[in-house]
Design a protein around this motif. Structure first.
Motif, mmCIF file in Angstrom:
data_model
loop_
_atom_site.group_PDB
_atom_site.id
_atom_site.type_symbol
_atom_site.label_atom_id
_atom_site.label_comp_id
_atom_site.label_asym_id
_atom_site.label_seq_id
_atom_site.Cartn_x
_atom_site.Cartn_y
_atom_site.Cartn_z
ATOM 1 N N ALA A 67 -1.294 -4.502 3.650
ATOM 2 C CA ALA A 67 -1.641 -4.860 2.250
ATOM 3 C C ALA A 67 -2.373 -6.269 2.203
ATOM 4 O O ALA A 67 -2.996 -6.390 1.159
ATOM 5 C CB ALA A 67 -0.600 -4.815 1.469
ATOM 6 N N ARG A 68 -2.590 -7.084 2.987
ATOM 7 C CA ARG A 68 -3.284 -8.052 3.300
ATOM 8 C C ARG A 68 -2.964 -8.866 2.227
ATOM 9 O O ARG A 68 -3.831 -9.683 1.637
ATOM 10 C CB ARG A 68 -4.831 -7.770 3.363
ATOM 11 C CG ARG A 68 -5.246 -7.387 4.588
ATOM 12 C CD ARG A 68 -6.508 -6.984 4.462
ATOM 13 N NE ARG A 68 -7.036 -6.166 5.668
ATOM 14 C CZ ARG A 68 -7.801 -6.526 6.670
ATOM 15 N NH1 ARG A 68 -7.737 -7.859 6.937
ATOM 16 N NH2 ARG A 68 -8.127 -5.784 7.815
ATOM 17 N N THR A 69 -1.774 -9.063 1.899
ATOM 18 C CA THR A 69 -1.053 -10.135 0.673
ATOM 19 C C THR A 69 -1.619 -9.694 -0.503
ATOM 20 O O THR A 69 -1.715 -10.673 -1.619
ATOM 21 C CB THR A 69 -1.357 -11.461 0.996
ATOM 22 O OG1 THR A 69 -2.659 -11.782 1.032
ATOM 23 C CG2 THR A 69 -0.475 -11.801 2.393
ATOM 24 N N ASP A 70 -2.252 -8.515 -0.782
ATOM 25 C CA ASP A 70 -2.899 -7.702 -1.919
ATOM 26 C C ASP A 70 -2.075 -6.838 -2.907
ATOM 27 O O ASP A 70 -1.929 -5.864 -2.320
ATOM 28 C CB ASP A 70 -4.246 -7.368 -1.760
ATOM 29 C CG ASP A 70 -5.044 -6.947 -3.023
ATOM 30 O OD1 ASP A 70 -4.630 -6.570 -3.923
ATOM 31 O OD2 ASP A 70 -6.335 -7.226 -2.758
ATOM 32 N N VAL A 71 -1.412 -7.345 -4.080
ATOM 33 C CA VAL A 71 -0.716 -6.334 -4.699
ATOM 34 C C VAL A 71 -1.267 -5.198 -5.309
ATOM 35 O O VAL A 71 -0.874 -3.926 -4.904
ATOM 36 C CB VAL A 71 -0.254 -7.108 -6.113
ATOM 37 C CG1 VAL A 71 0.583 -5.895 -6.916
ATOM 38 C CG2 VAL A 71 0.774 -8.294 -5.593
ATOM 39 N N VAL A 72 -2.767 -5.228 -5.428
ATOM 40 C CA VAL A 72 -3.363 -4.065 -5.987
ATOM 41 C C VAL A 72 -3.517 -3.134 -4.551
ATOM 42 O O VAL A 72 -3.438 -1.902 -4.637
ATOM 43 C CB VAL A 72 -4.648 -4.418 -6.572
ATOM 44 C CG1 VAL A 72 -5.651 -3.149 -6.826
ATOM 45 C CG2 VAL A 72 -4.608 -5.153 -7.839
ATOM 46 N N LYS A 73 -3.864 -3.792 -3.516
ATOM 47 C CA LYS A 73 -4.245 -3.001 -2.315
ATOM 48 C C LYS A 73 -2.892 -2.345 -1.979
ATOM 49 O O LYS A 73 -2.944 -0.945 -1.515
ATOM 50 C CB LYS A 73 -4.544 -3.761 -1.229
ATOM 51 C CG LYS A 73 -5.073 -3.301 0.337
ATOM 52 C CD LYS A 73 -5.318 -4.091 1.186
ATOM 53 C CE LYS A 73 -6.681 -4.654 1.203
ATOM 54 N NZ LYS A 73 -7.635 -3.820 1.087
ATOM 55 N N GLN A 74 -1.727 -2.784 -2.058
ATOM 56 C CA GLN A 74 -0.395 -2.320 -1.597
ATOM 57 C C GLN A 74 -0.023 -1.036 -2.559
ATOM 58 O O GLN A 74 0.369 -0.053 -1.943
ATOM 59 C CB GLN A 74 0.886 -3.250 -1.852
ATOM 60 C CG GLN A 74 1.972 -2.774 -1.145
ATOM 61 C CD GLN A 74 3.069 -3.793 -0.834
ATOM 62 O OE1 GLN A 74 3.375 -4.431 -1.558
ATOM 63 N NE2 GLN A 74 3.256 -3.921 0.437
ATOM 64 N N LEU A 75 -0.190 -1.168 -3.854
ATOM 65 C CA LEU A 75 -0.169 -0.076 -4.853
ATOM 66 C C LEU A 75 -1.237 1.093 -4.306
ATOM 67 O O LEU A 75 -0.496 2.227 -4.495
ATOM 68 C CB LEU A 75 -0.305 -0.584 -6.222
ATOM 69 C CG LEU A 75 -0.248 0.765 -7.171
ATOM 70 C CD1 LEU A 75 1.138 1.364 -7.230
ATOM 71 C CD2 LEU A 75 -0.577 0.171 -8.660
ATOM 72 N N SER A 76 -2.430 0.823 -4.110
ATOM 73 C CA SER A 76 -3.261 2.005 -3.723
ATOM 74 C C SER A 76 -2.619 2.598 -2.319
ATOM 75 O O SER A 76 -2.877 3.876 -2.367
ATOM 76 C CB SER A 76 -4.665 1.395 -3.336
ATOM 77 O OG SER A 76 -5.593 2.178 -2.817
ATOM 78 N N GLN A 77 -2.258 1.767 -1.445
ATOM 79 C CA GLN A 77 -1.763 2.522 0.041
ATOM 80 C C GLN A 77 -0.386 3.405 -0.470
ATOM 81 O O GLN A 77 -0.461 4.564 0.133
ATOM 82 C CB GLN A 77 -1.316 1.168 0.899
ATOM 83 C CG GLN A 77 -2.422 0.494 1.212
ATOM 84 C CD GLN A 77 -2.113 -0.701 1.949
ATOM 85 O OE1 GLN A 77 -0.710 -1.102 1.973
ATOM 86 N NE2 GLN A 77 -3.062 -1.373 2.510
ATOM 87 N N VAL A 78 0.298 2.538 -1.354
ATOM 88 C CA VAL A 78 1.414 3.662 -1.705
ATOM 89 C C VAL A 78 1.025 5.182 -2.221
ATOM 90 O O VAL A 78 1.362 6.138 -2.151
ATOM 91 C CB VAL A 78 2.529 3.229 -2.662
ATOM 92 C CG1 VAL A 78 3.514 4.067 -3.322
ATOM 93 C CG2 VAL A 78 3.143 1.922 -1.890
ATOM 94 N N GLU A 79 0.046 4.904 -3.222
ATOM 95 C CA GLU A 79 -0.763 6.165 -3.938
ATOM 96 C C GLU A 79 -1.208 7.129 -2.875
ATOM 97 O O GLU A 79 -1.170 8.231 -3.013
ATOM 98 C CB GLU A 79 -1.689 5.632 -4.948
ATOM 99 C CG GLU A 79 -0.911 5.141 -6.203
ATOM 100 C CD GLU A 79 -1.834 4.566 -7.098
ATOM 101 O OE1 GLU A 79 -3.056 4.060 -6.702
ATOM 102 O OE2 GLU A 79 -1.403 4.116 -8.388
#
Length: 311
Positions: A67-79
């Protein structure tokens, strides 16, 4: 004419059996807050090693994302994991206060979710969601009590905080301050965030030394910042051991620093234990088994006397 039919049926049954065995391997998506974090690398490697222990045809396939410490990126990965139809998801959250949308997405998709290393801030986890963590307040208490004893209950300390968006930072620091209530003659003279990074910890301590601040101990929320503090003190010509340095995690570098006398103490956070616990929890939830939602892996104090036991 019967023989070819019999062989065809046998071949078909073997093919179906083989397909069933392959299908039995569970697919688990894993989103880590950062691949660059030394401790979390240990957790990730522990997961990889643990899945090798499962019997063939009843295993787990892991798909890691950074996620590279990115909240938005992490949510996208989960989706994306949900879109792929994985059997379970493991998340090491970037921000423990921003997990509600991750939990909501997984619950609505009916996919089990396991948080590892960092527990969401919410008090009660939703059904189908589990957390495998350690009690961060305990880590703070353990390191501070050891340092307080070494200081004889008197002195000045500085605290290197982790990422302020992370409840591990809050709770480890809370544990430190709980112990300090018993020692009114130990004062906190500085308290700033080094966001878990070695170079940031080094810069902060170097700045304090340049400002002429005097302190007897550094209490760090993790080993990386503690090592940075040791580097700054050494660079400033401070006599080794004259300033006590405490970390948390028990990383390889942290253990080596204790062995060399650069660090005074650390608190072992069991990366392998968290890795095994999270994979097992994901696997059990995917199989519709009932598990404890809050799985706690205990901390252990690492001192110069027992450091060899952790290597």
């Amino acid at each position: 004419m019967k023989t070819p039919i019999r062989f065809t049926a046998l071949a078909l049954s073997m093919l179906l059996a083989s397909g069933a065995a392959m299908a039995a391997d569970l697919k688990v998506g894993v989103s880590m807050s950062s691949f660059d974090d030394n401790y979390l690398t240990g957790v990730r490697e522990g997961m990889v090693e643990h899945v090798k222990t499962f019997p063939k045809g009843d295993g787990v396939q892991l798909q890691f994302e950074d996620a590279r410490t990115d909240v938005v990126k992490q949510l996208s990965q989960v989706e994306n994991f949900i879109g792929q139809g994985v059997d379970a998801i493991i998340v090491n959250p970037v921000d423990t206060a921003s997990t509600a949308r991750i939990s909501k997405a997984a619950i609505e998709a009916g996919i089990p979710l396991v948080y590892v290393n960092r527990r969401p801030d919410q008090k009660d986890l939703p059904k189908g969601v589990a957390a495998v963590t350690s009690d961060d307040e305990e880590a703070g208490r353990l390191q501070m009590q050891y340092i307080a004893d070494k200081l004889g209950g008197k002195g000045s300390i500085v605290i290197l905080l982790g990422d302020l968006a992370n409840n591990s930072t809050t709770n480890r620091t809370k544990g430190i301050k709980e112990v300090l209530k018993k020692y009114p003659d130990i004062k906190i003279v500085q308290e700033q965030t080094g966001i878990w990074l070695r170079d940031k910890g080094m810069t902060l301590v170097n700045d304090w030394l340049t400002q002429g601040r005097e302190f007897n101990a550094v209490l760090s929320n993790n080993d990386e910042m503690a090592i940075g503090a040791a580097m700054a003190l050494k660079s400033a010509g401070t006599k080794p051991g004259s300033v006590l340095i405490a970390g948390v995690d028990g990383t390889t570098d942290g253990l080596n620093a204790i062995s060399k006398g650069d660090m005074t103490v650390s608190v072992f956070q069991d990366a392998k234990g968290q890795a095994v616990g999270s994979v097992d929890a994901a696997r059990q939830l995917a199989k519709k088994e009932t598990i404890e939602q809050n799985i706690v892996i205990p901390f252990k104090l690492i001192t110069p006397e027992n450091v060899k036991d952790f290597k």
